[in-house]
Write a protein that holds these residues in place. Structure first.
Motif, mmCIF file in Angstrom:
data_model
loop_
_atom_site.group_PDB
_atom_site.id
_atom_site.type_symbol
_atom_site.label_atom_id
_atom_site.label_comp_id
_atom_site.label_asym_id
_atom_site.label_seq_id
_atom_site.Cartn_x
_atom_site.Cartn_y
_atom_site.Cartn_z
ATOM 1 N N GLY A 35 0.816 -1.202 0.000
ATOM 2 C CA GLY A 35 0.000 0.000 0.000
ATOM 3 C C GLY A 35 0.852 1.255 0.000
ATOM 4 N N ALA A 36 1.904 1.264 0.819
ATOM 5 C CA ALA A 36 2.776 2.443 0.891
ATOM 6 C C ALA A 36 3.479 2.675 -0.445
ATOM 7 N N TYR A 37 3.922 1.602 -1.080
ATOM 8 C CA TYR A 37 4.607 1.765 -2.367
ATOM 9 C C TYR A 37 3.667 2.348 -3.415
ATOM 10 N N MET A 38 2.453 1.805 -3.532
ATOM 11 C CA MET A 38 1.529 2.294 -4.554
ATOM 12 C C MET A 38 1.015 3.698 -4.223
ATOM 13 N N GLN A 39 0.858 4.004 -2.950
ATOM 14 C CA GLN A 39 0.500 5.382 -2.577
ATOM 15 C C GLN A 39 1.600 6.333 -3.053
ATOM 16 N N MET A 40 2.853 5.939 -2.819
ATOM 17 C CA MET A 40 3.975 6.776 -3.225
ATOM 18 C C MET A 40 3.987 6.979 -4.733
ATOM 19 N N VAL A 41 3.852 5.888 -5.487
ATOM 20 C CA VAL A 41 3.903 5.983 -6.948
ATOM 21 C C VAL A 41 2.793 6.891 -7.469
ATOM 22 N N THR A 42 1.572 6.638 -7.044
ATOM 23 C CA THR A 42 0.439 7.360 -7.639
ATOM 24 C C THR A 42 0.393 8.823 -7.191
ATOM 25 N N LYS A 43 0.848 9.112 -5.983
ATOM 26 C CA LYS A 43 0.887 10.511 -5.553
ATOM 27 C C LYS A 43 2.002 11.278 -6.262
ATOM 28 N N LEU A 44 3.107 10.595 -6.565
ATOM 29 C CA LEU A 44 4.162 11.253 -7.337
ATOM 30 C C LEU A 44 3.720 11.482 -8.779
ATOM 31 N N VAL A 45 3.018 10.517 -9.366
ATOM 32 C CA VAL A 45 2.475 10.704 -10.714
ATOM 33 C C VAL A 45 1.544 11.909 -10.728
ATOM 34 N N GLU A 46 0.697 12.001 -9.706
ATOM 35 C CA GLU A 46 -0.229 13.129 -9.605
ATOM 36 C C GLU A 46 0.533 14.449 -9.515
ATOM 37 N N GLU A 47 1.516 14.503 -8.627
ATOM 38 C CA GLU A 47 2.245 15.746 -8.387
ATOM 39 C C GLU A 47 3.168 16.115 -9.546
ATOM 40 N N CYS A 48 3.954 15.152 -10.001
ATOM 41 C CA CYS A 48 5.023 15.442 -10.960
ATOM 42 C C CYS A 48 4.517 15.601 -12.383
ATOM 43 N N PHE A 49 3.504 14.840 -12.748
ATOM 44 C CA PHE A 49 3.027 14.869 -14.131
ATOM 45 C C PHE A 49 1.700 15.606 -14.256
ATOM 46 N N SER A 50 0.648 15.038 -13.709
ATOM 47 C CA SER A 50 -0.690 15.558 -13.975
ATOM 48 C C SER A 50 -0.874 16.978 -13.440
ATOM 49 N N MET A 51 -0.532 17.200 -12.181
ATOM 50 C CA MET A 51 -0.733 18.526 -11.598
ATOM 51 C C MET A 51 0.221 19.547 -12.216
ATOM 52 N N GLN A 52 1.438 19.127 -12.519
ATOM 53 C CA GLN A 52 2.398 20.059 -13.115
ATOM 54 C C GLN A 52 1.929 20.513 -14.502
ATOM 55 N N ASN A 53 1.430 19.564 -15.312
ATOM 56 C CA ASN A 53 0.899 19.940 -16.619
ATOM 57 C C ASN A 53 -0.317 20.849 -16.491
ATOM 58 N N GLY A 54 -1.218 20.488 -15.571
ATOM 59 C CA GLY A 54 -2.419 21.285 -15.388
ATOM 60 C C GLY A 54 -2.108 22.691 -14.917
ATOM 61 N N LYS A 55 -1.147 22.817 -14.005
ATOM 62 C CA LYS A 55 -0.779 24.136 -13.499
ATOM 63 C C LYS A 55 -0.182 24.993 -14.610
ATOM 64 N N TRP A 56 0.676 24.384 -15.450
ATOM 65 C CA TRP A 56 1.270 25.146 -16.556
ATOM 66 C C TRP A 56 0.161 25.664 -17.469
ATOM 67 N N CYS A 57 -0.803 24.812 -17.781
ATOM 68 C CA CYS A 57 -1.893 25.231 -18.671
ATOM 69 C C CYS A 57 -2.695 26.367 -18.053
ATOM 70 N N GLU A 58 -3.012 26.244 -16.765
ATOM 71 C CA GLU A 58 -3.756 27.313 -16.094
ATOM 72 C C GLU A 58 -3.003 28.633 -16.169
ATOM 73 N N GLU A 59 -1.700 28.582 -15.955
ATOM 74 C CA GLU A 59 -0.889 29.806 -15.968
ATOM 75 C C GLU A 59 -0.790 30.416 -17.355
ATOM 76 N N HIS A 60 -1.097 29.634 -18.381
ATOM 77 C CA HIS A 60 -0.987 30.124 -19.756
ATOM 78 C C HIS A 60 -2.353 30.266 -20.427
#
Length: 920
Positions: A311-336
């Motif tokens: 559980g800890a490993y998959m929580q880590m993976v999916t939260k990093l995917v959320e933070e590093c990829f999905s949220m980062q892309n979304g934030k860039w788009c919002e700012e532009h």
């Protein structure tokens, strides 16, 4: 709501469609033609895909995009851009190859030795076991990799006793036994697996892709693709350019689309990054997690520790995917000034797995501004029969994922995440083959719309030379597709329906807990059986992740003891698929809910504890849920209906497992949608709905209103009489009072409900039939100066065949023909009366004319057309134009016919059965 209904009746609704337009480097004239034909198909936006383009981000790409943007501005359209040079997203146009090594994929890997003890002075080479298993000598050698992988790092060396059922006992740490390049150690009695675990870039995955667990690596995609487009079209961002689309970005710890589990599968190289090490150490409060690493690949005797580390490993993976990829892309788009959309690989439970997907449906799409799903290659089919079997390894749908889960999964995310604003996008129709036409396309739209999906990316418009074998159907195909006009009618219809399910609030009956955390921990059941049972019982539901219960999380959450609210969507019960462990925040909510007698219902089995819970916490939790109801998953729907656990929003009598219902509130007005998903049987019954006022029935295909028979019941319920044709989407809208009803009547005359008492007065027993090539048909319209969807245009046909009833289609006479068949006949009628013309069956679409007046186009049964008295003469010219699909023409050419769908028989062409005239 009245404004929405008025706008659709006036055909002034917004656009909800943005199909793929594939670019191959076509000439300017072709690009301009395709933008026009997309616009002419009742579509107001486009999503351009670079996958087949030869010069993505090069001069030709920018020149092509200049043309598309210019045309979009001229036509009042918007443009979405797929965010990579090829599918799936994450390749970053090849930029990863030249990026610093630390930004490449990293993997947590292992090798094992099996040794029986007791034994002294065991010795092996560490370097030899910190690399992949060598190939046997008889297999061809892999290409030599020039990378020396000097940054490989040892994590742990652990000797695990192998116990009953191949379960692992408590590991013995041998890491301190490393002597130079060798490991030297003793073992006690027993049989052991020695796990050498290490971090490397030398894993078996998509190594030319960004590392989705590394923020700087994910930035490569933004720098390469997003910033390049912004540099060229800064002034169009947020105006003509709507945003970027990510297509199935994969975590990529395997290459390709082989299904892999989250963890627990042997020989799986697990995704990793420097941030991963930090996250796990913070979660455990130390580096103690390293002692449990073997449980990521093999079963442990101690299921609590196994659940904790997995559980800890998959929580880590999916939260990093959320933070590093999905949220980062979304934030860039919002700012532009633009938005970020797309979807992941959802197939069955792969959406909560590694490999080709993102590990967690809700987190992988967290940064996007719409929820997203896709339906391709026969995944959803009429009658719920999955006829489109995949040849490649992928989930089969006997369980019902595509029929009962996919649409609700997307719509749930769109409803509960404030960032989505109630919007859910579906990429639809792709790779169903040339046989797939508007009849099934309409069903696919209805199937997802009645589940709450309200944005669509039809797949696809391809300007490559006809017949392009790349994932047909192609809706225009340089004018070769005879169903192009019908497709345009379908897009207009779909936008009208979407206009009624956008900007309001869905009203599900219950919430179903997303099973990811329980499945990661071990032995958790899929949500599919629960969703199937609820869907077949017309119990509406949303799937919600454990993250909604997180304190101060991203999801607005309220609970007053009677109603659970997520982003203001209300739920009156929580259903949990059978599992051994539950996530901690869910367990806390359940403890509170049980005290307040809020319904918590488990299926098949109750959990034994909490992921990462102590023995005392687990004991207390199991005591808390002792009185909670336990129901077999396949009976959860009928249980909720028959035991009055909650007050259902819609109750169908008689019920039918192939009915789907949806309750939506828009501008304080209740709407109810009922889809009859049977392709041959009429539904006749009643709906008891939770709403008050005056119900009217809206027919979105004909764009008209009709009165309904209804009865007001106590407690703000209403009983409505319903007759729903096969595959028909029935829309019921409640108006507040007679004034609103009269206002609508002034806009669109509200007709009386259908009187089923009718009389057959004539059959058309003979037609004179000719044909019109699809390109010729469109050229005739163009020369006449009328639009593609003009309903008062007669074309000239060629050829003449006399055919008699009962009609068997034209395929015997013209086995390789695709185009229009034009049926002409004379018919004597009494003037001053309304009539109804019915065709038994048509392949694929039919438009009926009487005395040159179009009665409209139909794309599915019943092919019934009202002949108004004002069109009737004593002697009447009847014309029926039938458009075929392209399958026969493509087959004759020798092109790819089936795409990813399973081969099947060729369809008939033209009218099949009889044509009859009725009067009331």
């Amino acid at each position: 709501m009245m404004k929405r209904l008025e706008s659709v009746l006036k055909k002034e609704n917004a656009n909800y469609i943005f199909p793929f337009l594939w670019l191959h480097g076509e000439d300017e004239a072709t690009l301009r033609e395709y933008m026009q034909v997309i616009h002419d198909a009742n579509i107001g936006a486009v999503c351009i895909e670079s996958r087949p383009h030869p010069d993505f981000l090069g001069d030709k790409w920018w020149a092509d995009l200049d043309v598309i943007i210019e045309e979009a501005k001229r036509l009042g359209m918007r443009v979405w851009i797929l965010d990579d040079s090829h599918f799936p997203t994450g390749f970053a146009n090849g930029a990863v190859k030249n990026a610093p090594k630390e930004l490449h994929h990293k993997y947590l890997c292992y090798r094992t030795l099996q040794i029986a003890g007791p034994i002294k002075r065991v010795e092996f080479s560490l370097k030899e076991y910190m690399q992949p298993v060598p190939l046997p000598p008889w297999m061809p050698a892999l290409p030599k990799n020039e990378d020396d992988f000097a940054d490989d790092r040892l994590v742990k060396i652990l000797a695990c006793p192998v116990l009953k059922n191949e379960e692992l006992g408590t590991p013995i740490d041998l890491t301190d036994k490393v002597k130079g390049d060798n490991v030297v150690f003793d073992l006690p009695e027993g049989f052991f697996k020695i796990f050498v675990t290490y971090i490397t870039r030398n894993g078996k995955g998509r190594n030319d892709y960004i590392n989705f667990l590394d923020k700087k690596s994910c930035q490569i995609l933004i720098d390469t693709v997003y910033e390049s487009h912004y540099a060229h079209y800064r002034e169009e961002f947020g105006k003509t350019i709507a945003g970027f689309f990510s297509d199935e970005p994969p975590i990529g710890n395997v290459d390709g689309y082989m299904p892999v589990g989250p963890t627990g599968e042997p020989n799986q190289d697990l995704p990793w990054s420097d941030a991963a090490m930090k996250c796990l150490s913070e979660e455990f409060g130390s580096e103690g997690w390293k002692e449990l690493i073997p449980y990521l690949w093999a079963p442990a005797q101690d299921k609590g520790k196994q659940a904790k580390v997995r559980g800890a490993y998959m929580q880590m993976v999916t939260k990093l995917v959320e933070e590093c990829f999905s949220m980062q892309n979304g934030k860039w788009c919002e700012e532009h000034g633009v938005e970020y959309i797309g979807h992941m690989l959802e197939d069955c439970d792969m959406n909560m797995n590694l490999g080709a997907s993102m590990g967690h449906f809700f987190r992988g799409l967290a940064g996007q501004h719409m929820a997203g799903i896709d339906n391709i290659g026969g995944q959803v089919a009429i009658n719920g029969q999955n006829y489109g079997r995949h040849d490649q390894p992928a989930c089969q749908d006997e369980a019902g994922f595509y029929q009962y889960v996919l649409g609700k999964l997307g719509a749930s995310h769109g409803a509960i995440d404030p960032k989505k604003k109630g919007r859910t996008m579906c990429e639809n129709f792709g790779a169903y083959g040339w046989k797939y036409g508007p009849t099934e396309q309409k069903y696919m739209m209805d199937h997802f719309m009645v589940r709450g999906v309200n944005r669509y990316v039809p797949h696809a418009f391809s300007p490559a030379p006809f017949p392009d074998p790349d994932c047909p159907p192609h809706f225009y195909a340089h004018g070769e597709n005879p169903t192009y006009r019908a497709f345009g009618e379908l897009m207009g219809y779909s936008s009208r329906v979407c206009h009624l399910i956008d900007g309001g609030k869905s009203c599900p009956d219950v919430a179903v807990l997303y099973a990811a955390e329980s499945i990661w921990a071990g032995d958790g059941q899929s949500n599919i059986p629960v969703c199937r049972s609820l869907g077949q019982a017309q119990v509406d539901f949303h799937i919600i992740p454990a993250d909604v219960f997180e304190k101060d999380g991203e999801y607005p959450f309220q609970f007053d003891g009677q109603i659970m609210r997520v982003n203001n969507v209300e739920y009156r019960a929580l259903v949990i698929s059978g599992c051994t462990y539950l996530e901690g925040n869910v367990a806390k909510f359940i403890a509170d809910a049980v005290k307040k007698e809020f319904p918590i219902i488990f299926t098949d089995c109750k959990p034994e504890g909490i992921v990462a819970g102590t023995a005392d916490e687990n004991e207390a939790f199991t005591e808390t849920i002792k009185e909670c109801v336990l129901v077999p998953a396949e009976k959860i729907g009928t249980y909720l209906k028959e035991n009055n656990v909650i007050s259902l929003q819609t109750l169908m009598k008689p019920d039918d497992r192939m009915l789907t219902v949806y309750h939506y509130i828009l501008e304080e007005t209740d709407e109810f949608f009922v889809l009859n998903e049977k392709n041959s049987q009429i539904y006749a019954g009643e709906a008891i709905v939770k709403a008050s006022g005056i119900p009217v029935r809206y027919y979105p295909w004909e764009n008209r209103l009709e009165k309904v028979e209804y009865e007001t019941l106590p407690d703000k319920f209403t009983r409505i009489r319903l007759v729903v044709d096969p595959l028909e989407l029935c829309v019921i809208v409640f108006v507040k009072n007679e004034k609103e009803l009269n206002d609508l009547n002034h806009i669109s005359k509200i007709t009386a409900f259908k009187d089923l008492d009718e009389r057959l007065i004539a059959s058309i027993d003979e037609f004179e039939v000719g044909h019109v090539d699809s390109r010729d048909y469109l050229n005739q319209l163009k020369k006449a100066g009328v639009t593609v969807h003009c309903k008062h245009t007669m074309v000239k046909k060629t050829g003449s065949e006399q055919v008699k009833a009962p009609y068997t289609g034209m395929q015997k006479m013209y086995p390789e023909y695709s185009g229009y068949y034009v049926y002409d006949a004379q018919l004597f009628l009494e003037q001053g009366k309304d009539y109804e013309l019915r065709i038994d069956e048509v392949h694929e679409t039919a438009e009926v004319f009487i005395n040159g007046n179009s009665l409209g186009m139909k794309v599915q049964r019943p092919y019934t057309y009202t002949i108004p008295a004002r069109f009737v003469q004593e002697k009447n010219a009847i014309r029926i134009e039938v458009a075929t699909t392209l399958e026969r023409k493509v087959k004759a050419i020798g092109g790819e016919l089936w795409a990813m769908s399973a081969p099947g028989p060729l369809s008939p062409t033209g009218i099949v059965g009889n044509v009859k005239i009725y009067t009331k």
